[in-house]
Design a protein around this motif. Structure first.
Motif, PDB file in Angstrom:
ATOM      1  N   UNK A 287      26.173   3.824  47.535  1.00 10.35           N
ATOM      2  CA  UNK A 287      24.912   3.764  48.291  1.00 10.35           C
ATOM      3  C   UNK A 287      23.755   4.352  47.477  1.00 10.35           C
ATOM      4  N   UNK A 288      24.052   5.441  46.774  1.00 14.60           N
ATOM      5  CA  UNK A 288      23.029   6.078  45.923  1.00 14.60           C
ATOM      6  C   UNK A 288      22.578   5.109  44.841  1.00 14.60           C
ATOM      7  N   UNK A 289      23.558   4.449  44.221  1.00 15.37           N
ATOM      8  CA  UNK A 289      23.252   3.519  43.136  1.00 15.37           C
ATOM      9  C   UNK A 289      22.391   2.355  43.646  1.00 15.37           C
ATOM     10  N   UNK A 290      22.734   1.875  44.853  1.00 17.34           N
ATOM     11  CA  UNK A 290      22.005   0.734  45.418  1.00 17.34           C
ATOM     12  C   UNK A 290      20.593   1.163  45.821  1.00 17.34           C
ATOM     13  N   UNK A 291      20.506   2.253  46.542  1.00 15.72           N
ATOM     14  CA  UNK A 291      19.197   2.714  47.037  1.00 15.72           C
ATOM     15  C   UNK A 291      18.280   3.111  45.875  1.00 15.72           C
ATOM     16  N   UNK A 292      18.875   3.727  44.839  1.00 18.61           N
ATOM     17  CA  UNK A 292      18.068   4.171  43.698  1.00 18.61           C
ATOM     18  C   UNK A 292      17.864   3.084  42.663  1.00 18.61           C
ATOM     19  N   UNK A 293      18.449   1.892  42.913  1.00 17.09           N
ATOM     20  CA  UNK A 293      18.384   0.798  41.942  1.00 17.09           C
ATOM     21  C   UNK A 293      18.780   1.315  40.561  1.00 17.09           C
TER      22      UNK A 293
END
Ligand code: GDP
Ligand code: IMO
Ligand code: MG
Length: 422
Positions: A287-293
């Protein structure tokens, strides 16, 4: 005026490009002091998104001298492409861009060596960006390198051939196929292109600026945990990414260093191999990777993600003498109801420490976490410190208390405007 330094405190990609661009109007000179096209510094403004690799991040602001310092390694081909990509911005590069004659060149064969070395390491590879950084710095220290100023002297091509012969000799000991010839025409074209720029002894430019009370900002690349001396060796880059690197990479005396702006993400990321104590392998990490692009600005590789690591942050603050902290990407943590921060490491023998072990890789490290309440609300449109949610302010106060350094900028989005000054 003293030289202020801005550098990353983690494994790179903290958001240095954005903040240098944001601060640039306060400065008359912006200078890169180390690294090369392994860097990818992203700037967003007026609907543009631009990634810089070799050129300092002050380039889009008017009337700022941008310097590529002697501590940098320069790939002429990437430089040419980057300059061509700036064409429609109508920047007066004659007035605004200066390159040290002492900057080391990256040759096409340095990139081949980088790839050959990585291949030979198998599963222990560094995860290099393969831009020829390590081999170019290796030649610098071995006193074999070619520098920007050398391209102006007669006999450059002969010196080039001589060095390439050494590289080909090395390559013959590796199980590695290559075609160097096809890379040479664009290289020499780019060398000719480079001759059209201001090639200078930039240490004079920097020191004249200091003496005439001009404001200078030194822009770091990579991050402290990738520093060749203090990072997670051997999973590091090949330069000194710390404040001391600004002294050697620009010719600035230590007593002329002013503020040291240490920039960190509200969490951690790392791209490439190497130890990462707070790395998350679960849905939270995804989720962090997705939200932070979180995808590399230079290689497009996914960035590994994890919670904020205070022992590592405190270490980076210590070796750099950080005087102000800038916290980036606070908006990314808005998706979480609770936020973890690693305060200590529990080692394999059961002991608990705040110190970075000699060899992170060999230690069995279990992060000890403190859990804080998340703010769980959109913060991207907020631009006053007082309007930030109380949980975010608590998170910042907690970091300030732990590190003893004030957080003076909070970034809440990629755009130049999405920046909260304290
Ligand atoms: P640098 O190498 O330190 O300049 O950082 P990169 O440009 O490689 O990576 C930082 C990424 O985060 C870029 O895509 C930026 O546009 C983006 N970014 C910077 N600050 C923020 C922020 O506060 N919030 C969000 N969501 N993105 C940010
Ligand atoms: P900016 O300036 C993130 C990493 C690589 C690899 C290791 C060695 O954008 O923050 P190298 O190409 O130097 O031989 O790679 O360092 N690395 C970076 N990671 N940001 C960077 O730069 C990086 N520059 C190098 O992924 O793990
Ligand atoms: Mg980057």
């Amino acid at each position: 005026m003293k030289v202020d330094v801005l550098l990353g405190l983690q494994w790179g990609d903290e958001g240095k490009g954005k903040v240098v661009d944001f601060l640039a109007p306060k400065y008359e000179v912006v200078a890169r002091f180390q690294g090369g096209p392994n860097a990818g510094h992203t700037l967003e403004f007026d609907g543009h998104k631009h990634v810089l690799h070799q050129i300092p991040s002050g380039i889009f602001r008017e009337n700022i001298k941008n310097i590529i310092g002697n501590g940098v390694v320069l790939d002429p081909v990437i430089f040419k492409k980057e300059i061509e990509g700036l064409a429609h911005f109508n920047i007066d590069l004659k007035k605004n861009l200066f390159i040290s004659k002492k900057t080391q060149l990256i040759l096409p064969s340095h990139k081949l060596l980088d790839a050959a070395y990585e291949k030979s390491k198998g599963k222990n590879k560094i995860g290099s960006t393969l831009k020829g950084i390590g081999p170019s710095y290796q030649d610098k220290v071995a006193r074999n390198g070619l520098r920007v100023g050398d391209i102006l002297a007669p006999g450059f091509e002969a010196r080039y051939r001589n060095l390439v012969a050494k590289h080909e000799n090395t390559l013959s000991h590796y199980d590695f196929d290559y075609n160097l010839t096809e890379a040479e025409a664009p290289f020499f074209e780019a060398i000719d292109f480079l001759k059209g720029f201001n090639l200078v002894n930039s240490e004079y430019l920097v020191n004249q600026s200091i003496r005439s009370s001009k404001t200078v900002l030194a822009e770091g690349a990579q991050g402290s945990l990738l520093d060749v001396d203090f990072g997670s060796y051997p999973y590091v880059t090949s330069s000194n990414t710390m404040t001391a690197g600004a002294c050697t990479g620009l010719g600035v005396a230590p007593r002329n260093i002013g503020e040291v702006f240490g920039i960190f993400k509200a969490y951690c990321t790392r791209v490439g191999g190497g130890p990462f104590p707070t790395e998350l392998f679960d849905q939270t990490g995804e989720e962090m990777q997705k939200e932070g692009n979180e995808f590399g600005a230079t290689t497009g590789r996914p960035r590994r993600c994890g919670w904020l690591d205070l022992p590592a942050l405190k270490y980076a603050i210590m070796i750099n003498g950080v005087s102000q902290l800038f916290m980036m990407k606070a908006d990314v943590l808005s998706i979480f109801e609770e936020i973890k921060v690693c305060t200590h490491y529990k080692l394999g023998d059961g002991s608990i420490t705040e110190e970075m072990p000699f060899q992170l890789m060999d230690e069995e490290i279990t992060p000890v976490y403190k859990i804080l309440k998340g703010w769980n609300t959109d913060v991207r449109n907020l631009n006053e410190y007082d309007s930030l949610p109380v949980e975010l302010k608590d998170y910042i106060s907690f970091i300030e208390k732990e590190t003893g350094v004030p957080v003076t900028i909070v970034s809440v989005g990629p755009d130049r405007k999405e920046t909260v000054l304290r």
